[in-house]
Design a protein around this motif. Sequence first.
Motif, PDB file in Angstrom:
ATOM      1  N   ILE A  73      -0.567   2.193   7.647  1.00 57.58           N
ATOM      2  CA  ILE A  73      -1.487   3.123   8.315  1.00 57.58           C
ATOM      3  C   ILE A  73      -2.907   2.626   8.071  1.00 57.58           C
ATOM      4  N   ASP A 122       0.850  -1.188   0.000  1.00 57.36           N
ATOM      5  CA  ASP A 122       0.000   0.000   0.000  1.00 57.36           C
ATOM      6  C   ASP A 122       0.887   1.239   0.000  1.00 57.36           C
ATOM      7  N   HIS A 178       1.019   3.729   1.937  1.00 58.00           N
ATOM      8  CA  HIS A 178       1.312   4.350   3.239  1.00 58.00           C
ATOM      9  C   HIS A 178       1.825   3.263   4.164  1.00 58.00           C
TER      10      HIS A 178
HETATM   11 MN    MN Z   1      -4.035   0.991   3.051  1.00 57.24          MN
END
Ligand code: MN
Length: 604
Positions: free
Chosen positions: A371, A239, A241
């Motif tokens: 996150i 992802d 983040h």
């Molecule tokens: Mn995510």
Amino acid sequence: MKRSIKSLVKFLLLVLLTILVTVIIFHRMRPPKDNRKYSSLKAVEPVPHVGDAHNELLKKTRNKYGGKKIDWHAYDQMKKDLARTGNGEHGVPATLPLNYSEEMKESLYSVNGFNGLLSDMIPLDRSVPDIRHSDCKKRLYLENLPSVSVVVPFHNEHLSTLLRTAISVINRSPSHLLKEIFLVDDSSTKDICKKPLDDYVAKHLPKVRVIRLPKRVGLIRARLAGAKAATGDVLIFLDSHTEANINWLPPLLDPIAEDYRTCVCPFIDVIAYDTFQYRSQDEGKRGAFDWELYYKRLPRLPEDDKNPTEPFESPVMAGGLFAISSEFFWELGGYDPGLDIWGGEQYELSFKIWQCGGRMVDAPCSRVGHIYRKFAPFPNPGIGDFVGRNYRRVAEVWMDEYAEYIYMRRPHYRTIDPGNLTEQKAIRRKLNCKSFKWFMTNVAFDLVKTYPPIEPPDFASGSISNAVAPELCIDAQSRSPDERIVLTQCDTSKKNKKISQLFSLTWHKDIRVKGPRYCWDVANPSDKAPVILYQCHGLHGNQLWKYDVNKKWLVHGGNPRCLDADLSRKTVYVTTCSVNSETQRWIIENVNYKELEKWDLSDT
Ligand code: MN
Ligand code: UDP
């Protein structure tokens, strides 16, 4: 001379004939089993089986990778990280400067679902805590490992979290293994995702390429676009983040070097959306799902616990973070490109991997922080129930008769047009993939115990009032997570009762709020601990409740405490059970006495 040649030829012919006859007789005497080995005749074409091709490839892989096992730790980098000081270093909660702008903070929160302003105050190359199991420090991995392409799809990602993702990967990966990082821009609309990103990448990150997609296609097709461009032996999806932790790469690659059809997931740590604190989620669980296709987790098996640093098999991946050999990914046809935006892709790939001859493991010594947003910030793309459509595609192609259990719970899926499935079904046929029943019996064998396809009835349900003050009912207020349950005036209407006063004591032995999937939860061991709402996990623990029909007690937990109330304050809490306490008695609207009799026999 002529005569002697003639007799020599005769003699040779005789010898040849004798040999031939002996061979034929000898051959016929062999048991039929061996016949196959010596006959060049292929009466029956061997059944095409993925395993055969796999074994060939495996040999190839073995030659290419392997070697002895070595210590891959980058001690220099670790030393540098350890010496760092500053905001958010070592994953401790970060703080905003005294003069920060509240307006800026709020605006970055609302577009990201996390504290974007705080992220900008933390170094892009911050250190993270080494929270791996201590034995991970001693683990060795093959000295020749496959090369890697990292694929990171993003849509309107905050710039500093996106860059931190790439930089953590670069700093914590052996550079000769990391070929490239693709940041795939799923048609972001924020300016910060354009020139500022390009400029930073051009100046500082030579291994990073930005791929711009002209139209928003969602994370599934964005990942596919990155995977198509990738040249590494292994694809790693992350992802936008995330932060890679110490020595994260070798544990992901080693099982793939051993067998190219093993897909490996890291442990996913939690980066707090408000403080950017880096912490562990837990020591690992196996991925699963319920029959509405909500992602769930099952405990590790006792044999997995014996070797806490060893990769263990998991039925399904959590989603965005995993490593797979590019060869196997494309053999499987990648993701179904008919899946839109997001949703269901982790099931599609997991089922496909298992059913078509692969394997999935979680590697405890590879950790990546992620996150988890406070809320989803992106507006709905306005194309109807795309998640339902994705689920329908996955169910139709991979789940066989089990698809019915999903349609029973979500009848409207039956009417959603899943689109053309010909290609996906052809892949399943071509690869000779196993049935979903095989998957449920051999891989997710204990799933139905926690998530039965047909749910047993509730033990009790409806409103819950206090015996001393029957006009007061338990109320889950706005039915949001972390909120306390309280007492409010009972809604006495016959129809459409106030939904926040309706509960079920389910067969999971938890008390569920109607509608959202939150449960009564008490984590606090101190006296008069409040009852809060928390995502239902169905695993007892803080969410275990029992109704004692005779005493009318609602008893919490293995170390039993009773639900009690302060009627004047209209608060509820758990405390020591006492037959003398009037306020510990509760009246539940519908009680299923027959089911309650079976309490001790049901569940675990
Ligand atoms: Mn995510
Ligand atoms: N993403 C994307 N296109 C979309 C939605 C999401 O490229 O339409 C990216 C997003 O930037 C992230 C990944 O896909 O890198 C997973 O999405 P998200 O983090 O929002 O999902 P969550 O982790 O919250 O489940």
